[in-house]
Design a protein around this motif. Sequence first.
Motif, short mmCIF file in Angstrom:
data_model
loop_
_atom_site.label_atom_id
_atom_site.label_comp_id
_atom_site.label_asym_id
_atom_site.label_seq_id
_atom_site.Cartn_x
_atom_site.Cartn_y
_atom_site.Cartn_z
N GLN A 153 7.78 16.31 -2.79
CA GLN A 153 8.82 16.02 -3.78
C GLN A 153 9.42 14.64 -3.79
O GLN A 153 10.37 14.40 -3.09
N PRO A 154 8.99 13.79 -4.66
CA PRO A 154 7.59 13.58 -4.94
C PRO A 154 7.05 12.52 -4.01
O PRO A 154 5.92 12.19 -4.04
N GLN A 155 7.95 11.92 -3.16
CA GLN A 155 7.49 10.98 -2.14
C GLN A 155 7.44 11.68 -0.80
O GLN A 155 7.97 12.74 -0.59
N SER A 156 6.79 11.02 0.11
CA SER A 156 6.66 11.57 1.46
C SER A 156 7.99 11.72 2.15
O SER A 156 8.74 10.78 2.27
N LEU A 157 8.26 12.92 2.67
CA LEU A 157 9.51 13.13 3.39
C LEU A 157 9.55 12.29 4.66
O LEU A 157 10.61 11.90 5.13
N ARG A 158 8.42 12.04 5.22
CA ARG A 158 8.40 11.29 6.47
C ARG A 158 8.91 9.87 6.29
O ARG A 158 9.28 9.20 7.23
N HIS A 159 8.92 9.36 5.06
CA HIS A 159 9.34 7.99 4.84
C HIS A 159 10.61 7.93 4.02
O HIS A 159 10.92 6.92 3.41
N GLY A 160 11.37 9.03 4.02
CA GLY A 160 12.64 9.01 3.33
C GLY A 160 12.45 9.32 1.86
O GLY A 160 11.64 8.71 1.21
N ILE A 210 -6.12 0.59 -6.23
CA ILE A 210 -6.39 0.66 -4.79
C ILE A 210 -7.75 1.33 -4.62
O ILE A 210 -8.19 2.08 -5.50
N SER A 211 -8.42 1.06 -3.54
CA SER A 211 -9.73 1.68 -3.33
C SER A 211 -9.56 3.17 -3.02
O SER A 211 -8.55 3.58 -2.44
N SER A 269 -11.17 4.89 -0.84
CA SER A 269 -11.19 5.13 0.60
C SER A 269 -9.82 4.83 1.22
O SER A 269 -9.37 5.54 2.13
N ARG A 270 -9.17 3.77 0.72
CA ARG A 270 -7.84 3.43 1.23
C ARG A 270 -6.83 4.51 0.85
O ARG A 270 -5.98 4.90 1.66
N LEU A 271 -6.93 5.00 -0.36
CA LEU A 271 -6.01 6.05 -0.80
C LEU A 271 -6.21 7.33 0.01
O LEU A 271 -5.25 7.97 0.43
N SER A 272 -7.46 7.68 0.26
CA SER A 272 -7.75 8.85 1.09
C SER A 272 -7.16 8.68 2.48
O SER A 272 -6.56 9.62 3.04
N HIS A 273 -7.29 7.48 3.04
CA HIS A 273 -6.74 7.19 4.37
C HIS A 273 -5.22 7.32 4.36
O HIS A 273 -4.62 7.86 5.31
N LEU A 274 -4.55 6.83 3.31
CA LEU A 274 -3.09 6.89 3.24
C LEU A 274 -2.60 8.34 3.19
O LEU A 274 -1.58 8.67 3.80
N PHE A 275 -3.30 9.20 2.47
CA PHE A 275 -2.91 10.61 2.44
C PHE A 275 -2.97 11.21 3.84
O PHE A 275 -2.04 11.90 4.27
N ARG A 276 -4.06 10.95 4.56
CA ARG A 276 -4.21 11.54 5.88
C ARG A 276 -3.22 10.93 6.88
O ARG A 276 -2.62 11.65 7.68
N THR A 302 0.82 -1.20 0.00
CA THR A 302 0.00 0.00 0.00
C THR A 302 0.86 1.26 0.00
O THR A 302 0.49 2.28 -0.59
N HIS A 303 2.02 1.21 0.66
CA HIS A 303 2.91 2.36 0.64
C HIS A 303 3.42 2.61 -0.77
O HIS A 303 3.54 3.75 -1.21
N ASP A 304 3.73 1.55 -1.52
CA ASP A 304 4.14 1.70 -2.92
C ASP A 304 3.02 2.33 -3.75
O ASP A 304 3.29 3.12 -4.66
N LYS A 305 1.78 1.98 -3.44
CA LYS A 305 0.65 2.57 -4.16
C LYS A 305 0.61 4.08 -3.94
O LYS A 305 0.34 4.85 -4.87
N LEU A 306 0.86 4.51 -2.71
CA LEU A 306 0.87 5.94 -2.42
C LEU A 306 1.99 6.62 -3.19
O LEU A 306 1.79 7.71 -3.76
#
Length: 263
Positions: free
Chosen positions: A249-256, A158-159, A161-168, A128-132
């Motif tokens: 840019q363009p991945q989440s900074l929180r995850h490197g 991906i659904s 609702s799941r994508l919306s949840h991953l953003f938040r 799911t992280h790869d999907k984000l």
Amino acid sequence: MMTVASPGVSLCHFDQESPGKLAAQLSDALTITVHRVSALPDGNDPCIVVMNKQDHREMAAIEQIRLKQPGRSLMLLMPRLSVPALRWALSHSVTQAYSYPLSALEATELKLQLNEHYHCPSVMQRHTHDKLRQVLDLIEHTFDRPLTLNQLATEVGISHSRLSHLFRKELGIKFSHYLICRRLEAAPALLHEEGLTVAAIAYRLSFSTPSHFCRAFKAHFGLTPSEYKQGAKSGQYSNSYRRYLECRQPQSLRHGIALASLA
């Protein structure tokens, strides 16, 4: 069956206390050797530096590591990830930066980065992280076109609702806010171009109407597009835009992120 040895990694710290918890967190994928930053020996193994105060002294020490060992892969764990800190890291050829302490997902990301043979125990979480990441990459290349959450979710499988949840959860920002902020990031450069009206820029960036663009610009930058075009200084960024900049840019900074994307 042949057993593949875990890659060796130097784990460096500034504190008196050795980062034993972190070493244990990474030990199922990496062979960790712990050093004080001041006593780091020369070597070819990747080096992870745990920052504490993130002050001038620590930055100077990291600059010395890079100066003395320019070819060594260097990763930073920072207590405060920010765009200025990441730009500083980029200027010193740091490979990647992660938030510290590491979450379970961030630790998995780091282990996968350093050990290609590591078997991730949480395959679905990684999936799911790869999907984000795929969605963020799509936004990066198509933000100036009409986009919807449902459309992007369908495209990566991906659904919605799941994508919306991953953003938040992973980025700390709603999808709609992220998309608007990405479009607004491109707006100032367009406002400096001769012959482009505010209305033309609004439609080029796929805002529904020029008034929608103007309201969003004012809300996030503290002044109107016309005021900016006339040379007025930008006001204070909104909380949403500051949060957007932190995970940009363009991945989440929180995850490197690969710091080259900030160049």
